[in-house]
Design a protein around this motif. Structure first.
Motif, PDB file in Angstrom:
ATOM      1  N   LEU A   1       0.832  -1.203   0.000  1.00 57.90           N
ATOM      2  CA  LEU A   1       0.000   0.000   0.000  1.00 57.90           C
ATOM      3  C   LEU A   1       0.866   1.252   0.000  1.00 57.90           C
ATOM      4  O   LEU A   1       0.515   2.258  -0.626  1.00 57.90           O
ATOM      5  N   LEU A   2       2.011   1.208   0.672  1.00 62.39           N
ATOM      6  CA  LEU A   2       2.897   2.368   0.714  1.00 62.39           C
ATOM      7  C   LEU A   2       3.372   2.740  -0.687  1.00 62.39           C
ATOM      8  O   LEU A   2       3.384   3.922  -1.060  1.00 62.39           O
ATOM      9  N   LYS A   3       3.753   1.752  -1.465  1.00 63.77           N
ATOM     10  CA  LYS A   3       4.205   1.990  -2.847  1.00 63.77           C
ATOM     11  C   LYS A   3       3.049   2.522  -3.689  1.00 63.77           C
ATOM     12  O   LYS A   3       3.224   3.447  -4.486  1.00 63.77           O
ATOM     13  N   THR A   4       1.873   1.956  -3.476  1.00 61.33           N
ATOM     14  CA  THR A   4       0.694   2.409  -4.219  1.00 61.33           C
ATOM     15  C   THR A   4       0.403   3.873  -3.908  1.00 61.33           C
ATOM     16  O   THR A   4       0.121   4.665  -4.817  1.00 61.33           O
ATOM     17  N   LEU A   5       0.474   4.249  -2.632  1.00 58.87           N
ATOM     18  CA  LEU A   5       0.237   5.640  -2.245  1.00 58.87           C
ATOM     19  C   LEU A   5       1.295   6.571  -2.835  1.00 58.87           C
ATOM     20  O   LEU A   5       0.975   7.665  -3.328  1.00 58.87           O
ATOM     21  N   ALA A   6       2.550   6.145  -2.790  1.00 55.75           N
ATOM     22  CA  ALA A   6       3.630   6.970  -3.334  1.00 55.75           C
ATOM     23  C   ALA A   6       3.445   7.168  -4.840  1.00 55.75           C
ATOM     24  O   ALA A   6       3.593   8.291  -5.346  1.00 55.75           O
TER      25      ALA A   6
ATOM     26  N   MET B   1       4.157  14.122  -0.260  1.00 55.89           N
ATOM     27  CA  MET B   1       3.487  12.882   0.149  1.00 55.89           C
ATOM     28  C   MET B   1       4.183  11.675  -0.465  1.00 55.89           C
ATOM     29  O   MET B   1       4.453  10.683   0.218  1.00 55.89           O
ATOM     30  N   ALA B   2       4.493  11.767  -1.743  1.00 60.28           N
ATOM     31  CA  ALA B   2       5.185  10.667  -2.417  1.00 60.28           C
ATOM     32  C   ALA B   2       6.550  10.422  -1.777  1.00 60.28           C
ATOM     33  O   ALA B   2       6.926   9.268  -1.536  1.00 60.28           O
ATOM     34  N   ASP B   3       7.280  11.490  -1.505  1.00 66.74           N
ATOM     35  CA  ASP B   3       8.591  11.345  -0.863  1.00 66.74           C
ATOM     36  C   ASP B   3       8.471  10.651   0.491  1.00 66.74           C
ATOM     37  O   ASP B   3       9.272   9.784   0.827  1.00 66.74           O
ATOM     38  N   PHE B   4       7.465  11.056   1.277  1.00 62.41           N
ATOM     39  CA  PHE B   4       7.273  10.449   2.594  1.00 62.41           C
ATOM     40  C   PHE B   4       7.007   8.950   2.479  1.00 62.41           C
ATOM     41  O   PHE B   4       7.660   8.140   3.147  1.00 62.41           O
ATOM     42  N   TYR B   5       6.045   8.574   1.632  1.00 62.59           N
ATOM     43  CA  TYR B   5       5.707   7.148   1.537  1.00 62.59           C
ATOM     44  C   TYR B   5       6.839   6.332   0.911  1.00 62.59           C
ATOM     45  O   TYR B   5       7.041   5.177   1.282  1.00 62.59           O
ATOM     46  N   ASN B   6       7.587   6.923   0.005  1.00 63.94           N
ATOM     47  CA  ASN B   6       8.777   6.215  -0.513  1.00 63.94           C
ATOM     48  C   ASN B   6       9.798   6.011   0.604  1.00 63.94           C
ATOM     49  O   ASN B   6      10.391   4.949   0.732  1.00 63.94           O
ATOM     50  N   TRP B   7      10.005   7.040   1.429  1.00 69.44           N
ATOM     51  CA  TRP B   7      10.948   6.933   2.544  1.00 69.44           C
ATOM     52  C   TRP B   7      10.500   5.863   3.533  1.00 69.44           C
ATOM     53  O   TRP B   7      11.293   5.039   3.984  1.00 69.44           O
ATOM     54  N   VAL B   8       9.204   5.869   3.896  1.00 73.59           N
ATOM     55  CA  VAL B   8       8.689   4.869   4.838  1.00 73.59           C
ATOM     56  C   VAL B   8       8.883   3.469   4.263  1.00 73.59           C
ATOM     57  O   VAL B   8       9.342   2.558   4.964  1.00 73.59           O
ATOM     58  N   GLN B   9       8.559   3.303   2.982  1.00 74.62           N
ATOM     59  CA  GLN B   9       8.705   1.982   2.371  1.00 74.62           C
ATOM     60  C   GLN B   9      10.169   1.535   2.354  1.00 74.62           C
ATOM     61  O   GLN B   9      10.477   0.370   2.612  1.00 74.62           O
TER      62      GLN B   9
END
Length: 165
Positions: free
Chosen positions: A106-111, A135-143
């Protein structure tokens, strides 16, 4: 419920309701939250739908929908009772960890979706594009960082288990 003198069943019922309300505020179905935390707070390894319904003061139908949802999330397992048409329900071992692993896609999908939104908004140099790119940067970082965090958790958990022995 347990008859142990150190167990405060009233406080545990309050805990279950508070946690269910907290999860409901985040969009998790309230009854599913009540069921999962009733299972977490139980001294028994598993509970039947009737036991869950009794503890929560609800109908077995309400339990049925909640355990179906929790089973779909792979947080709860259904265990058939030999010689009976009834089932018992138990938490999947490390259910929070397992749900986190399962939802990592889901993180990749959101990013990716945020990247598409940023492009549609005119790129990161626009106000909307910058928000979406952030937002994309954040979710890429979390992933990218989640695997090392999960590895650290496994190490902490192993250390706690060794300490308990």
């Amino acid at each position: 419920m347990s008859q142990r003198p150190d167990r405060d069943d009233v406080a545990l019922r309050s805990f279950v309701e508070n946690m269910a309300a907290l999860l409901a505020d985040w969009g998790f179905p309230r009854m599913a939250g009540r069921v999962v935390f009733t299972l977490m707070a139980a001294d028994e390894r598993s509970l039947s739908a009737g036991e869950l319904a009794d503890r929560l003061g609800v109908s077995p139908a309400a339990i049925s929908g909640a355990v179906r949802y929790l089973t779909h999330l792979q947080m709860v397992m259904r265990e058939p009772v030999p010689g009976s048409r009834r089932d018992r329900y138990r938490l999947v071992d490390d259910s929070w960890y397992e749900v986190t692993i399962a939802k990592m896609t889901l993180l990749k999908t959101l990013a990716d979706a945020a990247d598409q939104g940023a492009a549609a908004a005119g790129g990161p140099k626009t106000i909307a594009g910058a928000r979406l790119a952030g937002m994309a940067d954040f979710y890429n970082w979390v992933q990218e960082n989640m695997p090392s965090m999960l590895l650290q958790w496994a190490e902490v958990k192993a250390a706690k288990a060794a300490e308990a022995e």
